[in-house]
Design an enzyme around this catalytic site. Structure first.
Site, PDB file in Angstrom:
ATOM      1  N   LYS A 153       2.151  11.418   7.175  1.00 38.47           N
ATOM      2  CA  LYS A 153       1.413  10.874   8.485  1.00 38.47           C
ATOM      3  C   LYS A 153       2.039  11.820   9.666  1.00 38.47           C
ATOM      4  O   LYS A 153       1.906  12.707   9.950  1.00 38.47           O
ATOM      5  CB  LYS A 153       1.094   9.522   8.596  1.00 38.47           C
ATOM      6  CG  LYS A 153       0.515   8.892   7.382  1.00 38.47           C
ATOM      7  CD  LYS A 153      -0.105   7.507   7.575  1.00 38.47           C
ATOM      8  CE  LYS A 153      -1.082   7.368   6.613  1.00 38.47           C
ATOM      9  NZ  LYS A 153      -0.954   6.363   5.827  1.00 38.47           N
ATOM     10  N   PHE A 187       0.916  -1.291  -0.052  1.00 36.17           N
ATOM     11  CA  PHE A 187      -0.070   0.070   0.073  1.00 36.17           C
ATOM     12  C   PHE A 187       1.013   1.137   0.037  1.00 36.17           C
ATOM     13  O   PHE A 187       1.584   1.506   1.033  1.00 36.17           O
ATOM     14  CB  PHE A 187      -0.927   0.309   1.146  1.00 36.17           C
ATOM     15  CG  PHE A 187      -1.814   1.275   1.084  1.00 36.17           C
ATOM     16  CD1 PHE A 187      -3.067   1.182   0.354  1.00 36.17           C
ATOM     17  CD2 PHE A 187      -1.510   2.347   1.733  1.00 36.17           C
ATOM     18  CE1 PHE A 187      -3.943   2.358   0.145  1.00 36.17           C
ATOM     19  CE2 PHE A 187      -2.342   3.344   1.694  1.00 36.17           C
ATOM     20  CZ  PHE A 187      -3.545   3.247   0.876  1.00 36.17           C
ATOM     21  N   ASP A 196       9.041   3.136   2.290  1.00 35.73           N
ATOM     22  CA  ASP A 196       7.953   3.898   2.660  1.00 35.73           C
ATOM     23  C   ASP A 196       7.752   3.741   3.734  1.00 35.73           C
ATOM     24  O   ASP A 196       7.098   2.610   4.498  1.00 35.73           O
ATOM     25  CB  ASP A 196       6.477   3.440   1.601  1.00 35.73           C
ATOM     26  CG  ASP A 196       5.412   4.038   1.750  1.00 35.73           C
ATOM     27  OD1 ASP A 196       5.477   4.863   2.961  1.00 35.73           O
ATOM     28  OD2 ASP A 196       4.446   3.982   1.137  1.00 35.73           O
TER      29      ASP A 196
HETATM   30  C1  PLP Z   1      -1.146   6.250   4.231  1.00 34.51           C
HETATM   31  C2  PLP Z   1       0.118   5.652   3.493  1.00 34.51           C
HETATM   32  C3  PLP Z   1       0.269   6.181   2.180  1.00 34.51           C
HETATM   33  C4  PLP Z   1      -0.563   7.413   1.523  1.00 34.51           C
HETATM   34  O1  PLP Z   1      -0.626   8.488   2.368  1.00 34.51           O
HETATM   35  P1  PLP Z   1      -1.749   9.584   2.053  1.00 34.51           P
HETATM   36  O2  PLP Z   1      -1.044  10.828   2.966  1.00 34.51           O
HETATM   37  O3  PLP Z   1      -2.915   8.902   2.290  1.00 34.51           O
HETATM   38  O4  PLP Z   1      -1.347   9.989   0.641  1.00 34.51           O
HETATM   39  C5  PLP Z   1       1.417   5.768   1.573  1.00 34.51           C
HETATM   40  N1  PLP Z   1       2.316   4.763   2.008  1.00 34.51           N
HETATM   41  C6  PLP Z   1       1.838   3.995   3.246  1.00 34.51           C
HETATM   42  C7  PLP Z   1       2.809   3.127   3.864  1.00 34.51           C
HETATM   43  C8  PLP Z   1       0.792   4.600   4.025  1.00 34.51           C
HETATM   44  O5  PLP Z   1       0.266   4.036   5.220  1.00 34.51           O
END
Ligand code: PLP
Length: 440
Positions: free
Chosen positions: A258, A144, A229
């Site tokens: 985040k 994700f 990520d």
């Molecule tokens: C939440 C998340 C994203 C996307 O972030 P947004 O601020 O919603 O665009 C990408 N990678 C990971 C691992 C995430 O948890």
């Protein structure tokens, strides 16, 4: 006389006027403070979700709010057409804490990922010598990385992709945790591996021991960038500042988001050393809001709070309590829970799908005052703010135990007599503990 609006009325408005791309738990949050959330009727909830780590600092952390207020007295948005007094100090702190030479600020996580993709491809072309348009990025099955059309194109979730094609090419899959499939997917055109250190949306999937070490070696040998990520796993969530530290490796690129916004706004960044980041030249990439003064002031304070309040150590310590408490619930769950896994204050509870669904259980939890979230039908996620107390974790685990026991009873897995007994033993242990605490 007009009465104040109820939760039902707010839900009705969202349903009537909003696009239907979410199916929220029927809780209408009115306000929140640190780890507690209140709904419109004044009911209290323990936040065991923290907006997927966006609220790792707790709701409305006073220092982050004060930093935002100070900046709002000065200037909030100028675009990157000019310099400012907030951005430099923020980037400096980001580089200092991550150990990378350069930081590129964006707003949402998905934009941070897009930045990493562009950087990796251009590095592949300019530095590695891959023909422009031929670069390939390896991504894990079950990944994700956000919701843009490029990113969902390499998701393996039908729900995220269905009907949204055509998708961008240049991505190849491997199995998370499986080096053989990484090797098989690598070609001379591979410019990067993009990977979450722990797969969150996939159900808090922790990689097998040693996988990242081997992946790091493979990337180095093949002149491939390793980009992690850490939008959800980073900034203390797993009990280390970054989840890659658990693996004893350092990536070539790091994506944050985040928690970087301190729980008050969206702030993201892509980090790398100059040898990688310097493929960006003026005009090659940008964003109107990325690195705006307000975001920079908030991001800087968010980073300082993590250090000053030792939130990483706290996550490691309280994470142990959360994990062992939930494992205890699993042991008594008569097979309703089949696994509990996680790191730091990030735990996934995997239910037996023949006995219960994640959605049903999180709704029951919400009704009893604990907010969590299901993922992949069977997994319940517990990821509270890193500021949470031992007592609140204990309370949340106790409520989860009640919900599990209740479900076991309905399924006939547990008699009401043994459930009564179990609850009584819990109560006695609690009283004993309170006594011990009072004595200490
Ligand atoms: C939440 C998340 C994203 C996307 O972030 P947004 O601020 O919603 O665009 C990408 N990678 C990971 C691992 C995430 O948890």
């Amino acid at each position: 006389m007009k009465t104040t609006a109820t939760s039902q009325e707010f839900i009705g408005k969202e349903n009537r006027f909003g696009a239907r791309n979410y199916a929220p738990v029927p809780v209408v949050v009115d306000h929140a403070k640190d780890c507690i959330v209140w709904d419109v009727e004044g009911r209290e909830y323990i936040d065991m979700m923290s907006a997927y780590s966006a609220v790792s600092h707790g709701h409305l952390h006073p220092r982050v709010v004060a930093a935002a207020q100070r900046q709002l007295e000065k200037v909030a948005v100028t675009s990157r057409a000019y310099h400012g007094t907030a951005l430099g100090p923020f980037l400096e702190k980001l580089c200092e804490m991550t150990g990378f030479e350069r930081a590129l600020p964006m707003t949402t996580g998905a934009e941070g990922v897009e930045t990493a993709i562009k950087c990796a491809r251009r590095w592949g072309n300019r530095v590695k010598g891959i023909v422009d348009g031929q670069a390939e990025i390896l991504v894990a099955r079950g990944n994700f990385h956000g919701r843009t059309s490029t990113i969902i194109g390499f998701s393996t979730e039908d729900e995220y992709r269905d009907g949204f094609g055509p998708f961008a090419g240049g991505f190849k899959h491997f199995d998370f945790g499986d080096m053989a499939s990484v090797r098989a997917a690598t070609t001379a055109n591979t410019c990067a591996v993009l990977i979450e250190p722990i797969q969150g949306e996939a159900g808090v999937v922790v990689p097998p021991r040693g996988f990242f070490k081997q992946l790091r070696e493979w990337c180095t040998q093949n002149n491939v960038l390793l980009i992690t990520d850490e939008i959800q796993s980073g900034l203390g969530r797993t009990g280390k500042l970054f989840a890659f530290e658990h693996e004893g490796i350092r990536p070539d690129g790091l994506i944050l988001g985040k928690a970087l916004g301190g729980g008050v706004m969206a702030v993201s960044a892509f980090l790398a050393d100059a040898r990688v980041m310097d493929v960006f030249s003026p005009g090659s990439h940008g964003s109107t809001f990325g690195g705006n003064a307000l975001a920079a002031a908030v991001g800087l304070e968010a980073l300082k709070v993590i250090e000053d309040e030792k939130l990483v150590e706290r996550s490691a310590r309280l994470g142990e309590q959360l994990l062992s408490g939930l494992r205890g619930v699993m042991e008594d769950s008569r097979g309703l829970i089949r696994a509990v896994r996680g790191r730091g204050l990030w735990v996934g509870v995997d239910l037996n799908p023949e006995l219960a669904s994640g959605r049903e259980m999180i709704e029951r939890l919400a009704a009893r005052g604990v907010l969590s979230k299901d993922t992949h039908e069977t997994v319940i996620r517990f990821a509270p703010p890193l500021t949470i107390s031992e007592q609140l974790i204990e309370d949340a685990i106790g409520i989860f135990r009640q919900v599990v026991n209740e479900k076991c009873m309905e399924l006939g897995l547990m008699s009401s007599a043994s459930m009564d007994l179990a609850m009584k033993i819990d109560k006695l242990l609690e009283i004993e503990e309170l006594g011990e605490r009072a004595m200490a």
